[in-house]
Write a protein that holds these residues in place. Structure first.
Motif, PDB file in Angstrom:
ATOM      1  N   ALA A   1      21.250  -4.193   5.669  1.00 42.60           N
ATOM      2  CA  ALA A   1      20.427  -2.981   5.619  1.00 42.60           C
ATOM      3  C   ALA A   1      18.944  -3.322   5.564  1.00 42.60           C
ATOM      4  N   LEU A   2      18.582  -4.358   4.796  1.00 44.08           N
ATOM      5  CA  LEU A   2      17.180  -4.771   4.724  1.00 44.08           C
ATOM      6  C   LEU A   2      16.658  -5.226   6.086  1.00 44.08           C
ATOM      7  N   ALA A   3      17.523  -5.862   6.859  1.00 42.61           N
ATOM      8  CA  ALA A   3      17.097  -6.392   8.145  1.00 42.61           C
ATOM      9  C   ALA A   3      16.997  -5.319   9.231  1.00 42.61           C
ATOM     10  N   LEU A   4      17.856  -4.303   9.184  1.00 44.76           N
ATOM     11  CA  LEU A   4      17.974  -3.378  10.313  1.00 44.76           C
ATOM     12  C   LEU A   4      17.453  -1.967  10.059  1.00 44.76           C
ATOM     13  N   THR A   5      17.670  -1.438   8.863  1.00 44.12           N
ATOM     14  CA  THR A   5      17.363  -0.016   8.661  1.00 44.12           C
ATOM     15  C   THR A   5      15.870   0.325   8.774  1.00 44.12           C
ATOM     16  N   PRO A   6      14.922  -0.539   8.346  1.00 46.70           N
ATOM     17  CA  PRO A   6      13.516  -0.168   8.558  1.00 46.70           C
ATOM     18  C   PRO A   6      13.155  -0.021  10.026  1.00 46.70           C
ATOM     19  N   PHE A   7      13.740  -0.854  10.888  1.00 44.96           N
ATOM     20  CA  PHE A   7      13.503  -0.707  12.324  1.00 44.96           C
ATOM     21  C   PHE A   7      14.078   0.608  12.838  1.00 44.96           C
ATOM     22  N   ALA A   8      15.304   0.934  12.390  1.00 45.77           N
ATOM     23  CA  ALA A   8      15.936   2.178  12.824  1.00 45.77           C
ATOM     24  C   ALA A   8      15.155   3.390  12.332  1.00 45.77           C
ATOM     25  N   ALA A   9      14.695   3.357  11.071  1.00 47.74           N
ATOM     26  CA  ALA A   9      13.914   4.472  10.533  1.00 47.74           C
ATOM     27  C   ALA A   9      12.588   4.611  11.268  1.00 47.74           C
ATOM     28  N   GLY A  10      11.931   3.486  11.568  1.00 47.66           N
ATOM     29  CA  GLY A  10      10.675   3.542  12.312  1.00 47.66           C
ATOM     30  C   GLY A  10      10.862   4.121  13.702  1.00 47.66           C
ATOM     31  N   ALA A  11      11.953   3.724  14.385  1.00 50.23           N
ATOM     32  CA  ALA A  11      12.225   4.270  15.715  1.00 50.23           C
ATOM     33  C   ALA A  11      12.519   5.772  15.652  1.00 50.23           C
TER      34      ALA A  11
ATOM     35  N   ALA B   1       0.831  -1.208   0.000  1.00 54.49           N
ATOM     36  CA  ALA B   1       0.000   0.000   0.000  1.00 54.49           C
ATOM     37  C   ALA B   1       0.859   1.249   0.000  1.00 54.49           C
ATOM     38  N   THR B   2       1.936   1.246   0.783  1.00 53.90           N
ATOM     39  CA  THR B   2       2.835   2.403   0.815  1.00 53.90           C
ATOM     40  C   THR B   2       3.517   2.606  -0.520  1.00 53.90           C
ATOM     41  N   VAL B   3       3.979   1.508  -1.121  1.00 57.53           N
ATOM     42  CA  VAL B   3       4.646   1.605  -2.419  1.00 57.53           C
ATOM     43  C   VAL B   3       3.686   2.131  -3.481  1.00 57.53           C
ATOM     44  N   ARG B   4       2.459   1.598  -3.509  1.00 57.56           N
ATOM     45  CA  ARG B   4       1.481   2.032  -4.505  1.00 57.56           C
ATOM     46  C   ARG B   4       1.143   3.515  -4.335  1.00 57.56           C
ATOM     47  N   ARG B   5       0.951   3.946  -3.109  1.00 52.66           N
ATOM     48  CA  ARG B   5       0.614   5.352  -2.847  1.00 52.66           C
ATOM     49  C   ARG B   5       1.760   6.284  -3.251  1.00 52.66           C
ATOM     50  N   ASP B   6       2.978   5.953  -2.850  1.00 54.04           N
ATOM     51  CA  ASP B   6       4.099   6.843  -3.126  1.00 54.04           C
ATOM     52  C   ASP B   6       4.487   6.848  -4.602  1.00 54.04           C
TER      53      ASP B   6
ATOM     54  N   GLY C   1       0.449  15.720   8.032  1.00 53.85           N
ATOM     55  CA  GLY C   1      -0.046  14.963   9.170  1.00 53.85           C
ATOM     56  C   GLY C   1      -0.232  13.479   8.931  1.00 53.85           C
ATOM     57  N   SER C   2       0.181  12.977   7.783  1.00 50.81           N
ATOM     58  CA  SER C   2       0.001  11.549   7.489  1.00 50.81           C
ATOM     59  C   SER C   2       0.784  10.661   8.443  1.00 50.81           C
ATOM     60  N   LEU C   3       1.993  11.092   8.807  1.00 49.80           N
ATOM     61  CA  LEU C   3       2.807  10.294   9.713  1.00 49.80           C
ATOM     62  C   LEU C   3       2.184  10.212  11.103  1.00 49.80           C
ATOM     63  N   GLU C   4       1.608  11.298  11.566  1.00 45.82           N
ATOM     64  CA  GLU C   4       0.958  11.286  12.882  1.00 45.82           C
ATOM     65  C   GLU C   4      -0.252  10.352  12.874  1.00 45.82           C
ATOM     66  N   GLN C   5      -1.015  10.374  11.791  1.00 47.34           N
ATOM     67  CA  GLN C   5      -2.154   9.471  11.690  1.00 47.34           C
ATOM     68  C   GLN C   5      -1.704   8.011  11.630  1.00 47.34           C
ATOM     69  N   TRP C   6      -0.615   7.754  10.923  1.00 44.50           N
ATOM     70  CA  TRP C   6      -0.089   6.393  10.836  1.00 44.50           C
ATOM     71  C   TRP C   6       0.343   5.907  12.218  1.00 44.50           C
ATOM     72  N   LEU C   7       1.030   6.774  12.962  1.00 49.79           N
ATOM     73  CA  LEU C   7       1.481   6.398  14.301  1.00 49.79           C
ATOM     74  C   LEU C   7       0.298   6.188  15.237  1.00 49.79           C
ATOM     75  N   ALA C   8      -0.719   7.051  15.142  1.00 48.05           N
ATOM     76  CA  ALA C   8      -1.896   6.922  16.003  1.00 48.05           C
ATOM     77  C   ALA C   8      -2.701   5.673  15.682  1.00 48.05           C
ATOM     78  N   SER C   9      -2.641   5.214  14.438  1.00 49.85           N
ATOM     79  CA  SER C   9      -3.406   4.028  14.058  1.00 49.85           C
ATOM     80  C   SER C   9      -2.793   2.738  14.593  1.00 49.85           C
ATOM     81  N   GLY C  10      -1.543   2.821  15.043  1.00 46.28           N
ATOM     82  CA  GLY C  10      -0.877   1.631  15.554  1.00 46.28           C
ATOM     83  C   GLY C  10      -0.310   0.725  14.483  1.00 46.28           C
ATOM     84  N   GLU C  11      -0.333   1.163  13.223  1.00 41.06           N
ATOM     85  CA  GLU C  11       0.215   0.342  12.141  1.00 41.06           C
ATOM     86  C   GLU C  11       1.747   0.324  12.219  1.00 41.06           C
ATOM     87  N   SER C  12       2.351  -0.622  11.533  1.00 41.58           N
ATOM     88  CA  SER C  12       3.786  -0.837  11.616  1.00 41.58           C
ATOM     89  C   SER C  12       4.568   0.271  10.914  1.00 41.58           C
ATOM     90  N   LEU C  13       5.438   0.952  11.674  1.00 40.50           N
ATOM     91  CA  LEU C  13       6.341   1.920  11.066  1.00 40.50           C
ATOM     92  C   LEU C  13       7.437   1.218  10.271  1.00 40.50           C
TER      93      LEU C  13
END
Length: 222
Positions: A204-214, A6-11, A78-90
């Motif tokens: 990078a595939l294993a670690l960077t998405p977690f770091a970016a989400g944090a 969904a993120t890929v399609r939207r962006d 405000g899309s990022l705030e809504q994503w965080l409030a929804s509890g979806e995976s960063l």
């Protein structure tokens, strides 16, 4: 994976509506490679020795040019705030963002690399090494860049800070990739360099998405 899709399609849809976002880095990449022979010795023998490094430096700078806007629009509307409030995976969103960034920056640079190799008199034996090093190395640039973009997402003028944070992490990728192209051009084996790039990509595939989400969560919780 549904969130990643969904993120890929939207962006990708947003990028198609704003072609300047992906056209500017591509034009920068072309101009650097085209103007370089005019500023140094245009001798084909000289250019053949440094062409792989020149193409890789241009690709790295073009990637940096497009990183600052990776999360900027989502923070402002405000899309990022809504994503965080929804509890979806960063993690899913960060991975999707990095994948889209590679699709609109790293992939076109990789596909255009043979043309630039002809312009810069790249040795024939080095074309495949250049292509495979860009195909494996540019996703690493996008994944690492996503972490830096997440750290500076809430800053109005974070481009310089983003460059200072990410550029040291790009240096190992540049060294191994340029070394692979050079060794291929002089007829030596380059499997080790490509294997190192592959290891960097897996890490990078294993670690960077977690770091970016944090980093995004830290920015939005302020």
């Amino acid at each position: 994976m549904s969130l990643v899709r969904a993120t890929v399609r939207r962006d990708l849809l947003l990028a198609a509506r704003n072609p300047g976002e992906w056209a500017n880095p591509l034009m920068f990449f072309l101009m650097v490679a085209a103007l370089f022979p005019m500023a140094v010795d245009p001798n084909p023998e000289f250019l053949s020795k440094i062409s792989g490094g020149v193409i890789w430096v241009a690709a790295l700078l073009a990637t940096l040019l497009s990183l600052d806007s990776l999360y900027r629009a989502d923070v402002e509307d405000g899309s990022l705030e809504q994503w965080l409030a929804s509890g979806e995976s960063l993690y899913a969103m960060s991975l999707g963002k990095a994948l889209v960034h590679w699709c609109i920056s790293g992939l076109p640079l990789t596909l255009m690399s043979p043309l630039l190799g002809v312009m810069l008199h790249l040795p024939e034996d080095a074309y495949f090494a250049l292509f495979i090093s860009l195909a494996v190395g540019t996703p690493v640039l996008s994944l690492l860049g996503a972490v830096g973009a997440a750290l500076t997402a809430s800053l109005r003028s974070g481009g310089l800070l983003l460059t200072l944070l990410i550029l040291p992490l790009y240096v190992p990728v540049l060294i191994f990739a340029a070394s692979a192209v050079y060794h291929a051009g002089i007829g030596m084996a380059y499997n080790g360099q490509v294997a190192m790039l592959g290891a960097m990509l897996a890490l990078a595939l294993a670690l960077t998405p977690f770091a970016a989400g944090a980093a995004l969560k830290l920015n939005l919780s302020r």
